[in-house]
Design a protein around this motif. Structure first.
Motif, short mmCIF file in Angstrom:
data_model
loop_
_atom_site.label_atom_id
_atom_site.label_comp_id
_atom_site.label_asym_id
_atom_site.label_seq_id
_atom_site.Cartn_x
_atom_site.Cartn_y
_atom_site.Cartn_z
N MET A 44 12.56 24.63 -12.59
CA MET A 44 12.04 24.83 -13.94
C MET A 44 13.08 25.49 -14.85
O MET A 44 13.18 25.15 -16.03
N CYS A 48 14.66 24.12 -18.40
CA CYS A 48 14.66 24.92 -19.63
C CYS A 48 16.08 25.27 -20.08
O CYS A 48 16.24 26.07 -21.02
N TYR A 78 7.90 27.61 -22.88
CA TYR A 78 8.13 28.07 -21.52
C TYR A 78 7.39 29.38 -21.26
O TYR A 78 7.50 30.32 -22.04
N ILE A 155 6.29 24.13 -20.06
CA ILE A 155 6.65 24.44 -18.67
C ILE A 155 6.07 25.80 -18.29
O ILE A 155 6.37 26.81 -18.93
N ASP A 157 5.41 28.50 -15.17
CA ASP A 157 5.82 28.89 -13.82
C ASP A 157 4.81 29.88 -13.24
O ASP A 157 4.71 31.02 -13.70
N LEU A 185 4.27 20.73 -17.26
CA LEU A 185 4.68 20.90 -15.87
C LEU A 185 4.26 22.30 -15.42
O LEU A 185 4.71 23.30 -15.99
#
Length: 295
Positions: A44, A48, A78, A155, A157, A185
């Motif tokens: 990830m 980014c 992000y 994105i 995480d 994602l």
């Protein structure tokens, strides 16, 4: 809308964190599923542009993302696993601060912040200080800051790490709502986070994508491998040593085990329909010794 990874590899001295990853992502929700240390965060961070790959490349609509530079980063939202914030900022002031870093004009930033606070259910708490928020509330603010620029690529995480079940459900619903007309994602090691919202699941282990597909496609790849087996109390340990066991339920006189095995573990084994948790265990569960032990 196409984010393409081609032979992506990242090495740190003697450790290969991501190895030869190739895939094509379009609009929708993608679940990156794997245990801690599988390489998800490193992957990830490359997406980014926070890390440069050792080998391979990433393109957005055919253009190399490193060559696109700022034009690509403007498309990104992000949420890292641990995102930084000033504890004495109010929620609203924090969003306005992030908006200024992203280059949003004050009037547009205010309108966008108000809209997102309402969307993530934080409009009534916007004057609270960040340090006073619960873990779930901080995560919702994290989503809001990631969405400030109305990104095409979102994105996330391990976004539900540390959340209670109610907050996890709220978060999944929010992610599903935000996925319209963008690529999302989401990395996690918690199966339920992506079971119902991911259009495609990527199974990552040892820095590699081991398998990918819809939940149904992945489950179809492991037919007749899940068994329900009643066993005596004294034999539970032996079964646990020999097989991958996804569940143990105590019953009168012993236990009922949910076992993953190519062959029936005993004459009393009954086949069961596989779930995504079974699939996760099949790929990532510990492989034990004692395969020839008698039970």
């Amino acid at each position: 809308m196409e984010l393409k990874l081609m032979g992506l590899t990242k090495e740190f001295k003697d450790v290969t964190a991501v190895e030869d990853v190739s895939c094509r992502l379009t609009a929708g929700v993608y679940g990156l599923l794997g245990v801690n240390g599988a390489g998800k965060t490193t992957l990830m961070r490359m997406l980014c542009t926070l890390l440069k790959p050792t080998r391979g490349r990433i393109t957005w609509n055919g253009k190399d993302i490193l060559e696109m530079d700022r034009a690509y980063r403007k498309l990104l939202g992000y949420l890292p696993q641990d995102f930084g914030y000033y504890p004495d900022f109010s929620v609203y002031d924090y969003l306005m601060y992030i908006a200024s870093i992203k280059g949003l004009r004050p009037a547009a930033a205010k309108q966008r912040a108000e809209l997102l606070l309402n969307q993530v259910g934080m409009e009534k708490a916007k004057r609270k200080k960040m340090k006073a928020l619960s873990g779930g509330m901080k995560r919702r603010v994290g989503i809001a800051q990631a969405m400030l620029g109305d990104p095409k690529i979102l994105i996330l995480d391990e976004p539900t790490a540390g959340l209670d079940p109610n907050e996890r459900i709220r978060f999944r619903n929010l992610i599903s709502e935000l996925s319209e007309k963008r690529l999302v994602l989401l990395s996690t090691h918690i199966v339920s986070d992506i079971e119902y919202i991911a259009n495609e699941i990527l199974l990552m282990d040892g820095g590699k994508i081991r398998a990918s597909g819809t939940s149904e496609e992945l489950l179809f790849s492991m037919p007749d491998r899940v068994w329900s087996v009643p066993v005596s109390k004294d034999s539970v340990g032996a079964y646990m040593k020999k097989y991958k066991v996804s569940n143990v339920k105590t019953i009168p006189g012993g236990a009922r085990l949910r076992i993953l095995s190519s062959d029936p573990p005993s004459g009393h084994a009954v086949p069961e329909t596989a779930t995504l948790e079974d699939l996760f265990l099949d790929y990532f569960g510990e492989r034990t010794d004692g395969q020839n032990d008698e039970i």
